[in-house]
Each structure stands twice: as C-alpha cells, then as structure tokens.
Design a protein around this motif. Structure first.
Motif, PDB file in Angstrom:
ATOM      1  N   GLU A  95      57.330 -24.661  -0.446  1.00  0.00           N
ATOM      2  CA  GLU A  95      57.543 -24.888   0.984  1.00  0.00           C
ATOM      3  C   GLU A  95      56.519 -24.123   1.814  1.00  0.00           C
ATOM      4  N   ARG A  96      56.243 -22.895   1.428  1.00  0.00           N
ATOM      5  CA  ARG A  96      55.260 -22.075   2.154  1.00  0.00           C
ATOM      6  C   ARG A  96      53.864 -22.666   2.040  1.00  0.00           C
ATOM      7  N   MET A  97      53.524 -23.144   0.846  1.00  0.00           N
ATOM      8  CA  MET A  97      52.220 -23.752   0.634  1.00  0.00           C
ATOM      9  C   MET A  97      52.091 -25.034   1.464  1.00  0.00           C
ATOM     10  N   LYS A  98      53.152 -25.817   1.492  1.00  0.00           N
ATOM     11  CA  LYS A  98      53.156 -27.048   2.278  1.00  0.00           C
ATOM     12  C   LYS A  98      52.968 -26.740   3.765  1.00  0.00           C
ATOM     13  N   ASN A  99      53.667 -25.732   4.274  1.00  0.00           N
ATOM     14  CA  ASN A  99      53.528 -25.341   5.681  1.00  0.00           C
ATOM     15  C   ASN A  99      52.128 -24.822   5.982  1.00  0.00           C
ATOM     16  N   ASN A 100      51.562 -24.045   5.068  1.00  0.00           N
ATOM     17  CA  ASN A 100      50.198 -23.541   5.264  1.00  0.00           C
ATOM     18  C   ASN A 100      49.193 -24.678   5.337  1.00  0.00           C
ATOM     19  N   MET A 101      49.345 -25.658   4.470  1.00  0.00           N
ATOM     20  CA  MET A 101      48.420 -26.797   4.481  1.00  0.00           C
ATOM     21  C   MET A 101      48.565 -27.599   5.766  1.00  0.00           C
ATOM     22  N   LYS A 102      49.807 -27.774   6.217  1.00  0.00           N
ATOM     23  CA  LYS A 102      50.061 -28.516   7.443  1.00  0.00           C
ATOM     24  C   LYS A 102      49.450 -27.783   8.636  1.00  0.00           C
TER      25      LYS A 102
END
Length: 122
Positions: A95-102
């Motif tokens: 989830e954190r990685m997804k938010n960082n990419m977004k």
C-alpha cells in the motif's frame, strides 16, 4: 566480574547479529524485525530494530531522508492486536509503495511540455 564480562560479550554479540540482519539501504525484510523468529513483530522488536538502524546510519554518517515520516508500529498493526504478522507487514508495504508511485506521478499532467520548445503542429 566474570558475569559482567559474559554479559558484555553477549550484548556485543547480539548487537553484531542484529546489525548483520539489518541492511543499510532499502526496505528491511520482515525477518529483520522478527528478532525472536516467532512469526510476528512486537512493538518492542519494531522500535528496537528501527532505532538500531538509525543509530547504525548515524555512525556511518549516512543520510536519513524521511526519518520523520517513518511509519509507526500502530499504522502497520491493522487489527490492533499488538503484533504485526507477515501478511500485515506485506500489505502495508504494498500500500505504501502504491501511494508513493501515485504521488510521484502528480504534477506531470497533459500540459507538460507546452512552452518548452514543443510545437503543436495543427
């Protein structure tokens, strides 16, 4: 005196072993936090490992970017049972990685390039 010497050696050995299991860069694996290998991370384990890593980086004069934004144990313990399972750990990381990419993609909208020597051939 002998007991004190044994205790000091034990502490040094434990610190060495933790340091060996704690990478300097990048995300730390679940196993680095699970100090007693019981399959869960307690808040004591979590904060000990995180503090040890920060100390290790400080001693090596390494930058600690985003240290103030480091996640809290409570944000990873989704079911609030006082333990982080491997599933909770992995879910949080994804989830954190997804938010960082977004968040990295913001500000790069359709208008990028206009007025920067790009010609609109209509």
């Amino acid at each position: 005196m002998k007991t004190l010497r044994i205790a000091a050696i034990s502490v040094a050995l434990c610190s060495f072993l933790v340091a060996q299991n704690t990478p300097n860069r990048g995300p730390m694996p679940f196993s680095s936090f699970d100090l007693n290998n019981d399959g869960v991370i307690t808040s004591e384990e979590f904060y000990k490992v995180r503090n040890d890593r920060m100390t290790q980086k400080a001693q090596q004069n390494m930058p600690m970017r985003n240290a103030a934004n480091a996640p809290a144990f409570e944000s990873m313990d989704k079911n609030k049972d006082g333990k982080i399972t491997k599933e909770e750990f992995t879910e949080f990381r994804l989830e954190r990685m997804k938010n960082n990419m977004k968040n990295k993609g913001q500000g790069m909208g359709m208008q990028q390039g206009k007025g920067m020597g790009m010609m609109n051939n209509k």
